[in-house]
Design a protein around this motif. Sequence first.
Motif, PDB file in Angstrom:
ATOM      1  N   ASN A 161     -15.988   0.574 -10.850  1.00  0.00           N
ATOM      2  CA  ASN A 161     -15.512   1.155 -12.100  1.00  0.00           C
ATOM      3  C   ASN A 161     -14.063   0.778 -12.443  1.00  0.00           C
ATOM      4  OD1 ASN A 161     -13.956   2.759 -10.341  1.00  0.00           O
ATOM      5  ND2 ASN A 161     -15.432   4.431 -10.416  1.00  0.00           N
ATOM      6  N   LYS A 162     -13.318   0.258 -11.457  1.00  0.00           N
ATOM      7  CA  LYS A 162     -11.919  -0.157 -11.675  1.00  0.00           C
ATOM      8  C   LYS A 162     -11.089   0.974 -12.252  1.00  0.00           C
ATOM      9  CE  LYS A 162     -13.136  -5.011 -12.378  1.00  0.00           C
ATOM     10  NZ  LYS A 162     -13.001  -6.208 -13.251  1.00  0.00           N
ATOM     11  N   HIS A 163     -11.378   2.208 -11.801  1.00  0.00           N
ATOM     12  CA  HIS A 163     -10.712   3.383 -12.355  1.00  0.00           C
ATOM     13  C   HIS A 163      -9.414   3.687 -11.629  1.00  0.00           C
ATOM     14  CE1 HIS A 163     -10.182   7.420 -13.985  1.00  0.00           C
ATOM     15  NE2 HIS A 163      -9.987   7.808 -12.754  1.00  0.00           N
ATOM     16  N   GLY A 164      -8.743   3.117 -10.914  1.00  0.00           N
ATOM     17  CA  GLY A 164      -7.595   3.591 -10.173  1.00  0.00           C
ATOM     18  C   GLY A 164      -6.430   2.674 -10.339  1.00  0.00           C
ATOM     19  N   ASN A 165      -5.726   2.517  -9.272  1.00  0.00           N
ATOM     20  CA  ASN A 165      -4.563   1.631  -9.267  1.00  0.00           C
ATOM     21  C   ASN A 165      -5.042   0.184  -9.121  1.00  0.00           C
ATOM     22  OD1 ASN A 165      -2.199   0.174  -8.599  1.00  0.00           O
ATOM     23  ND2 ASN A 165      -1.272   1.983  -7.697  1.00  0.00           N
ATOM     24  N   ARG A 166      -4.899  -0.587 -10.171  1.00  0.00           N
ATOM     25  CA  ARG A 166      -5.438  -1.951 -10.167  1.00  0.00           C
ATOM     26  C   ARG A 166      -4.723  -2.860  -9.178  1.00  0.00           C
ATOM     27  NH1 ARG A 166      -2.204  -5.425 -13.079  1.00  0.00           N
ATOM     28  NH2 ARG A 166      -0.596  -4.480 -14.393  1.00  0.00           N
ATOM     29  N   ARG A 167      -3.521  -2.508  -8.753  1.00  0.00           N
ATOM     30  CA  ARG A 167      -2.774  -3.358  -7.813  1.00  0.00           C
ATOM     31  C   ARG A 167      -3.271  -3.206  -6.387  1.00  0.00           C
ATOM     32  NH1 ARG A 167       0.760  -1.760 -11.760  1.00  0.00           N
ATOM     33  NH2 ARG A 167       2.046  -3.416 -12.687  1.00  0.00           N
ATOM     34  N   LEU A 168      -4.018  -2.152  -6.107  1.00  0.00           N
ATOM     35  CA  LEU A 168      -4.523  -1.942  -4.750  1.00  0.00           C
ATOM     36  C   LEU A 168      -5.734  -2.816  -4.444  1.00  0.00           C
ATOM     37  CD1 LEU A 168      -4.361   1.924  -4.193  1.00  0.00           C
ATOM     38  CD2 LEU A 168      -2.825   0.171  -3.309  1.00  0.00           C
ATOM     39  N   ARG A 169      -6.559  -3.078  -5.446  1.00  0.00           N
ATOM     40  CA  ARG A 169      -7.836  -3.740  -5.198  1.00  0.00           C
ATOM     41  C   ARG A 169      -7.692  -5.130  -4.581  1.00  0.00           C
ATOM     42  NH1 ARG A 169      -8.930  -0.691  -9.802  1.00  0.00           N
ATOM     43  NH2 ARG A 169      -8.461  -2.356 -11.277  1.00  0.00           N
ATOM     44  N   PRO A 170      -6.915  -6.046  -5.170  1.00  0.00           N
ATOM     45  CA  PRO A 170      -6.810  -7.378  -4.533  1.00  0.00           C
ATOM     46  C   PRO A 170      -6.153  -7.318  -3.162  1.00  0.00           C
ATOM     47  CG  PRO A 170      -5.237  -7.160  -6.346  1.00  0.00           C
ATOM     48  CD  PRO A 170      -6.153  -5.989  -6.424  1.00  0.00           C
ATOM     49  N   VAL A 171      -5.210  -6.391  -2.982  1.00  0.00           N
ATOM     50  CA  VAL A 171      -4.550  -6.257  -1.681  1.00  0.00           C
ATOM     51  C   VAL A 171      -5.540  -5.811  -0.614  1.00  0.00           C
ATOM     52  CG1 VAL A 171      -2.782  -4.988  -0.411  1.00  0.00           C
ATOM     53  CG2 VAL A 171      -2.297  -5.808  -2.718  1.00  0.00           C
TER      54      VAL A 171
ATOM     55  N   LEU B 269       0.825  -1.203   0.000  1.00  0.00           N
ATOM     56  CA  LEU B 269       0.000   0.000   0.000  1.00  0.00           C
ATOM     57  C   LEU B 269       0.858   1.250   0.000  1.00  0.00           C
ATOM     58  CD1 LEU B 269      -2.840  -0.936   2.539  1.00  0.00           C
ATOM     59  CD2 LEU B 269      -3.038  -0.724   0.064  1.00  0.00           C
ATOM     60  N   GLU B 270       1.900   1.254   0.821  1.00  0.00           N
ATOM     61  CA  GLU B 270       2.765   2.423   0.907  1.00  0.00           C
ATOM     62  C   GLU B 270       3.480   2.688  -0.413  1.00  0.00           C
ATOM     63  OE1 GLU B 270       3.159   4.600   3.437  1.00  0.00           O
ATOM     64  OE2 GLU B 270       1.502   3.524   4.387  1.00  0.00           O
ATOM     65  N   ARG B 271       3.959   1.640  -1.055  1.00  0.00           N
ATOM     66  CA  ARG B 271       4.745   1.818  -2.279  1.00  0.00           C
ATOM     67  C   ARG B 271       3.876   2.159  -3.475  1.00  0.00           C
ATOM     68  NH1 ARG B 271       9.978  -2.171  -1.972  1.00  0.00           N
ATOM     69  NH2 ARG B 271      10.322  -1.972   0.276  1.00  0.00           N
ATOM     70  N   GLU B 272       2.666   1.664  -3.506  1.00  0.00           N
ATOM     71  CA  GLU B 272       1.789   1.993  -4.618  1.00  0.00           C
ATOM     72  C   GLU B 272       1.240   3.408  -4.493  1.00  0.00           C
ATOM     73  OE1 GLU B 272       1.255   0.422  -7.371  1.00  0.00           O
ATOM     74  OE2 GLU B 272       2.513  -1.285  -6.810  1.00  0.00           O
ATOM     75  N   VAL B 273       0.864   3.815  -3.303  1.00  0.00           N
ATOM     76  CA  VAL B 273       0.350   5.167  -3.108  1.00  0.00           C
ATOM     77  C   VAL B 273       1.485   6.185  -3.133  1.00  0.00           C
ATOM     78  CG1 VAL B 273      -0.862   6.695  -1.503  1.00  0.00           C
ATOM     79  CG2 VAL B 273      -1.659   4.356  -1.837  1.00  0.00           C
ATOM     80  N   ALA B 274       2.628   5.815  -2.548  1.00  0.00           N
ATOM     81  CA  ALA B 274       3.846   6.646  -2.529  1.00  0.00           C
ATOM     82  C   ALA B 274       3.725   7.846  -1.591  1.00  0.00           C
ATOM     83  CB  ALA B 274       4.230   7.107  -3.929  1.00  0.00           C
TER      84      ALA B 274
ATOM     85  N   ALA C  56     -10.928   7.182  -2.277  1.00  0.00           N
ATOM     86  CA  ALA C  56     -11.816   6.116  -2.722  1.00  0.00           C
ATOM     87  C   ALA C  56     -11.749   5.929  -4.234  1.00  0.00           C
ATOM     88  CB  ALA C  56     -13.250   6.423  -2.282  1.00  0.00           C
ATOM     89  N   SER C  57     -11.658   7.030  -4.971  1.00  0.00           N
ATOM     90  CA  SER C  57     -11.575   6.946  -6.428  1.00  0.00           C
ATOM     91  C   SER C  57     -10.289   6.265  -6.868  1.00  0.00           C
ATOM     92  CB  SER C  57     -11.670   8.347  -7.036  1.00  0.00           C
ATOM     93  OG  SER C  57     -11.536   8.301  -8.439  1.00  0.00           O
ATOM     94  N   TYR C  58      -9.203   6.508  -6.149  1.00  0.00           N
ATOM     95  CA  TYR C  58      -7.915   5.921  -6.527  1.00  0.00           C
ATOM     96  C   TYR C  58      -7.920   4.405  -6.374  1.00  0.00           C
ATOM     97  CZ  TYR C  58      -2.846   5.365  -6.805  1.00  0.00           C
ATOM     98  OH  TYR C  58      -1.576   4.985  -7.169  1.00  0.00           O
ATOM     99  N   THR C  59      -8.735   3.887  -5.483  1.00  0.00           N
ATOM    100  CA  THR C  59      -8.793   2.436  -5.305  1.00  0.00           C
ATOM    101  C   THR C  59      -9.527   1.746  -6.453  1.00  0.00           C
ATOM    102  OG1 THR C  59     -10.878   2.504  -4.069  1.00  0.00           O
ATOM    103  CG2 THR C  59      -8.825   2.734  -2.807  1.00  0.00           C
ATOM    104  N   GLY C  60     -10.371   2.467  -7.173  1.00  0.00           N
ATOM    105  CA  GLY C  60     -11.166   1.851  -8.230  1.00  0.00           C
ATOM    106  C   GLY C  60     -12.293   0.989  -7.709  1.00  0.00           C
ATOM    107  N   LEU C  61     -12.641   1.137  -6.429  1.00  0.00           N
ATOM    108  CA  LEU C  61     -13.686   0.337  -5.808  1.00  0.00           C
ATOM    109  C   LEU C  61     -15.012   1.085  -5.701  1.00  0.00           C
ATOM    110  CD1 LEU C  61     -11.589  -1.291  -2.943  1.00  0.00           C
ATOM    111  CD2 LEU C  61     -12.392  -2.388  -5.046  1.00  0.00           C
TER     112      LEU C  61
END
Length: 381
Positions: A292-302, A253-258, A270-275
């Motif tokens: 909508n899956k509009h954000g960072n796709r790597r965050l959602r499964p995590v 989470l830390e590395r993806e959000v930065a 919330a928008s960045y999560t794509g959820l």
Amino acid sequence: MTNTNESKATKTRTRKPTSVSAERIVKAKTLKLGIDVHLDRYVVVRILDGGTPQPPQRFAPAEFMLWAATQLTLAEQVFTCYEAGPFGYSLHRKLEKMGITNHVVRPRDWDEYHKKVKTDKRDAQQLALHLDRYVNGNHDAFCVVRVPSSEQEQERSLSRQRESFQRERQRLAAQGRSHALYYGEHLQGEWWQPAAWKTLAAQLPPIVVNLLEPLRRLMAVMEVELKTRTQEVEAAAPEELPVGLGRLTSEILEREVADWNRFKNRRQVASYTGLCPREDSSSDRRFQGAINKHGNRRLRPVLIECLWRLCAFQPEYRIVKKWRPELINPKTSRPRRKKIIVAMARAFCVDWWRVRTGRCQAQDLGLRLQPRSGALKIAPK
């Protein structure tokens, strides 16, 4: 005598526009460059002030950098943009170092009218036109991608490589199951592990063993690299974390959000999560669909995995207390459970943003902290 004077006046009139034009080009206020980036060439379209796009030009990467430096002498401000992609942010950093304001934008289909024609020249032209609108104040012209620092980019690359190792291991495991299924055998679990393979090798047909053995050796190497990279990522996690969050999840989470401070409000998080749910509303009609899956796709499964653990380890967490009764109710359908866990994941990301930016403490939200070396205790259902 009159003809001579008229001739001089005519020469003066014809000479004056050329002088004004040259003066205008030299002292242009803004110069915009839309760049369609490729490995061996850049296609560039230029716009001076509010003029029309000029014909596209092609450059080799080294030639473009020399040409871009000359553009700084033609205008007070030079703006450029190109689409994010496999070439990273090296070009962005070079342009910024030269004094050019560059924007890395989210890739999109520039064929708005669906003419079914896509070329490098058209892409570069559309980039330049949208950049012109963006510079003039229309910030909806395109979506600007945040450029991480060099340190943040390198840390994120390590965690993403770990993810690619994990996907490759899953692919090889599925390939092995496919080979076995073709010959009427069914592999379950981690068939490549030494203990399981020792038993399987004596039971499977020789052809299946012959097909699986190379895959097993590749997966053994992949297991070592995956374990090494996982340990490296986990080692950077903080000492204390909420029970159930996990070192690996926290660090991803830390590395993806930065930088959590880049979000101004909870809606942006919330928008960045794509959820967030899709919406199709008009007049009195309102319809909300799947995420909508509009954000960072790597965050959602995590985040989804994290919330299932928090449901087990954090019964006093305010979001878990709200949704857990319905989540564990046997009458709750499976699709409903999925919707609930998605809503919880979205809310947790907002809460974690509040914690990471100092807006509140984890304990204020009902999250119980535990040192990384502590043992986890599952809450009774």
